[in-house]
Design a protein around this motif. Structure first.
Motif, short mmCIF file in Angstrom:
data_model
loop_
_atom_site.label_atom_id
_atom_site.label_comp_id
_atom_site.label_asym_id
_atom_site.label_seq_id
_atom_site.Cartn_x
_atom_site.Cartn_y
_atom_site.Cartn_z
N PRO A 85 31.90 6.89 -4.96
CA PRO A 85 31.36 5.76 -4.18
C PRO A 85 32.17 4.48 -4.31
O PRO A 85 32.25 3.70 -3.36
CB PRO A 85 29.95 5.59 -4.76
CG PRO A 85 29.59 6.95 -5.23
CD PRO A 85 30.86 7.54 -5.76
N ASP A 86 32.80 4.27 -5.46
CA ASP A 86 33.62 3.05 -5.60
C ASP A 86 35.03 3.26 -5.01
O ASP A 86 35.84 2.33 -5.00
CB ASP A 86 33.70 2.59 -7.06
CG ASP A 86 34.39 3.61 -7.96
OD1 ASP A 86 34.93 4.61 -7.45
OD2 ASP A 86 34.39 3.40 -9.19
N ARG A 98 30.56 10.39 6.78
CA ARG A 98 31.28 11.37 5.97
C ARG A 98 32.54 11.81 6.71
O ARG A 98 32.52 12.80 7.45
CB ARG A 98 30.37 12.58 5.70
CG ARG A 98 30.94 13.54 4.69
CD ARG A 98 29.95 14.66 4.38
NE ARG A 98 30.50 15.50 3.34
CZ ARG A 98 31.45 16.40 3.52
NH1 ARG A 98 31.95 16.58 4.71
NH2 ARG A 98 31.89 17.12 2.49
N PRO A 99 33.64 11.09 6.54
CA PRO A 99 34.87 11.45 7.26
C PRO A 99 35.31 12.86 6.89
O PRO A 99 35.30 13.24 5.71
CB PRO A 99 35.89 10.42 6.77
CG PRO A 99 35.09 9.31 6.20
CD PRO A 99 33.84 9.92 5.67
N PRO A 119 29.84 2.25 3.17
CA PRO A 119 29.56 2.04 1.74
C PRO A 119 28.47 2.98 1.25
O PRO A 119 27.48 3.22 1.95
CB PRO A 119 29.11 0.57 1.70
CG PRO A 119 29.74 -0.05 2.89
CD PRO A 119 29.77 1.01 3.95
N GLN A 120 28.68 3.50 0.05
CA GLN A 120 27.71 4.43 -0.53
C GLN A 120 27.10 3.80 -1.77
O GLN A 120 27.77 3.02 -2.47
CB GLN A 120 28.42 5.72 -0.94
CG GLN A 120 28.89 6.55 0.23
CD GLN A 120 29.36 7.93 -0.23
OE1 GLN A 120 29.68 8.13 -1.40
NE2 GLN A 120 29.39 8.86 0.69
N PRO A 121 25.84 4.13 -2.06
CA PRO A 121 25.23 3.57 -3.29
C PRO A 121 25.93 4.09 -4.54
O PRO A 121 26.28 5.28 -4.61
CB PRO A 121 23.79 4.06 -3.21
CG PRO A 121 23.78 5.18 -2.23
CD PRO A 121 24.92 4.97 -1.29
N GLY A 155 29.02 0.69 -3.09
CA GLY A 155 30.48 0.60 -3.22
C GLY A 155 31.10 -0.02 -1.99
O GLY A 155 30.39 -0.38 -1.03
N PRO A 156 32.41 -0.12 -1.98
CA PRO A 156 33.09 -0.72 -0.82
C PRO A 156 33.21 0.29 0.33
O PRO A 156 32.98 1.49 0.15
CB PRO A 156 34.47 -1.05 -1.37
CG PRO A 156 34.69 -0.02 -2.43
CD PRO A 156 33.35 0.28 -3.02
N ARG A 157 33.60 -0.20 1.46
CA ARG A 157 33.98 0.67 2.57
C ARG A 157 35.32 1.30 2.17
O ARG A 157 36.24 0.59 1.78
CB ARG A 157 34.14 -0.17 3.83
CG ARG A 157 34.18 0.60 5.09
CD ARG A 157 34.11 -0.32 6.28
NE ARG A 157 35.41 -0.97 6.51
CZ ARG A 157 35.80 -1.45 7.69
NH1 ARG A 157 35.01 -1.37 8.73
NH2 ARG A 157 36.97 -2.02 7.83
#
Lengths: 322, 118
Positions: B81-82, B34-35, B49-51, B59-61
């Motif tokens: 997330p995307d 979590r930046p 990546p998050q679901p 999702g992507p990085r």
């Protein structure tokens, strides 16, 4: 035809050189001296105006203007106003010599957004499309650029076109430039014998382009890539749509910010500057002369030369016959 | 881990090897669950990546500058997330509130924005 041309030239020469001499001999000088003082005053005022208003782009150091045909799009107001503002920007562009894309469904390159939350919009641009803010070196500059300070404000994404006509959007990472140089032979500070060593330099943020090498102009030119204009209508209730549209058109066609102080010449840019006496509520002859001059200047000449051309064009437009 | 490897390399191969390794380390973006925008505002931090909701996929990085993450947190926002949309921060609006100040800078350099958690 030839005679007619000669006659016209003679008439022009008489007007320029003969008439003042005649005026001097026939009557005392007041009319002439007023005229001469007038053009000098106009030139001085125009020089100050152009000096205060024009900014060079960061990459090429030239004045930016539209080279691609403009395709404005307006959002955030009722449909009739959308149509009016969009068409008005196109009309002004056509009048001053800027290229216009009249096709239905053209790809927008000027976005005019009316919003009650302009800072939130700019925050979104900062996070998702920072290139639209314009050229910046670092986050601190981008943050400053993304701060809304005027009820009508514009952001300019510019591009640089080199001598060969290759455009490159300013601020886009290019992967840098790698240069390989041969070190000089012995006697010039280099090694004295054997194969000359090669020095490889990698400049991560450098860009390459073809230039002329002339002092008059390097062959590079600046142009707009994208312009965003954000309007906060709640702060502009005292102005009619025509006034706002004129102001938007001015910002859409030239890289301008409201000046820090009132300009001596009558310009719409005084509209939002505090304390200006009776600022014009429509595009003035000065504004139109500025835009016309901008779209006439030699794109590839130096910024100093471009300013000179602008001053000449504007002075002769505002003081016709001089 | 990387610094230790670099030191071992430097010990065996001399300092030029260290010099070759360090720039590569500097360019590698930070990875975070979590930046929050802390650190160098011009450095890039990537979110793992998050679901994606209602999906078996992740999702992507998502990589952004720290200054961009800091602004998101300041506004109580996050990226979907995307990575395409700005959404309200699911962990609350004041979780990552920042104190951002400018330091140094001149007419052309623009200074440096430093963000720290409040």
């Amino acid at each position: 035809m030839k005679h007619r041309t000669v006659f016209a030239l003679l008439a022009l020469a008489l007007c320029m050189f003969g008439a003042p001499a005649f005026a001097q001999s026939a009557s005392p000088a007041p009319t002439e001296s007023i005229t001469v003082t007038g053009i000098k005053e106009v030139e001085k005022a125009v020089t100050d105006f152009v000096g205060a208003m024009t900014v060079p782009t960061r990459v090429a150091g030239k004045m930016a203007r539209w080279r691609d045909r403009i395709c404005p799009i307006t959002a955030g107001v009722r449909p009739t106003a959308v149509k009016f503002i969009t068409q008005h920007v196109k009309d002004v562009a056509a009048q001053v010599g800027a290229p216009v894309d009249d096709r239905e469904g053209c790809k927008p390159n000027i976005e005019i957004v009316f919003t009650t939350t302009p800072q939130a919009l700019l925050d979104t641009i900062f996070i998702k499309y920072p290139e639209l803010l314009g050229y910046h070196d670092n986050s601190a500059q981008a943050t400053k650029m993304a701060t809304v300070t005027w009820p009508i404000q514009s952001w300019y994404s510019t591009a640089t076109r080199d001598l060969r006509g290759n455009p490159l959007v300013d601020g886009v990472k290019t992967g840098g430039v790698t240069m390989t140089m041969q070190l000089p032979p012995g006697g010039y500070g280099g090694p004295s014998g054997g194969a000359l060593p090669m020095l490889e330099m990698n400049l991560p943020d450098a860009r390459s382009g073809s230039v002329t090498g002339s002092r008059l102009g390097d062959g590079m030119s600046s142009e707009f890539n994208h312009v965003v204009i954000v309007v906060e209508p709640a702060k502009l209730l005292e102005y009619e749509l025509g006034t706002i549209s004129d102001y938007i058109a001015l910002l859409a066609l030239a890289q301008l910010q409201p000046p820090e102080k009132c300009q001596a010449l009558p310009t719409m840019l005084n509209l939002l500057v505090a304390g200006c006496t009776a600022p014009p509520k429509a595009l003035t002859s000065v504004d139109q002369a500025y835009l016309r001059a901008l779209y006439k200047v030699t794109a590839s000449t130096s910024f100093h030369g471009q300013r000179g051309e602008m001053i000449y064009q504007m002075t002769h437009s505002l003081a016709p016959g001089q | 881990m990387m610094p230790r490897k670099a030191l071992i390399l430097a010990a065996f191969m001399g300092l030029p090897a260290l010099a070759a390794v360090l720039p590569a380390m500097a360019e590698e973006p930070m990875i975070s669950e979590r930046p929050d925008g802390t650190g160098d505002p011009d450095a890039t931090t990537c979110r793992k990546p998050q679901p994606i909701p209602n999906s078996r996929f992740t999702g992507p990085r998502v990589c952004k500058l720290n200054s961009q993450w800091a602004l998101l947190r300041k506004n109580g926002q996050d990226l979907s997330p995307d990575g395409r949309e700005i959404i309200p921060d699911p962990k609350g609006t004041n979780v990552g509130a920042m104190n951002c100040t400018y330091a140094g800078g001149g007419a052309t350099s623009g200074g440096q924005m430093i963000c720290k958690p409040q």
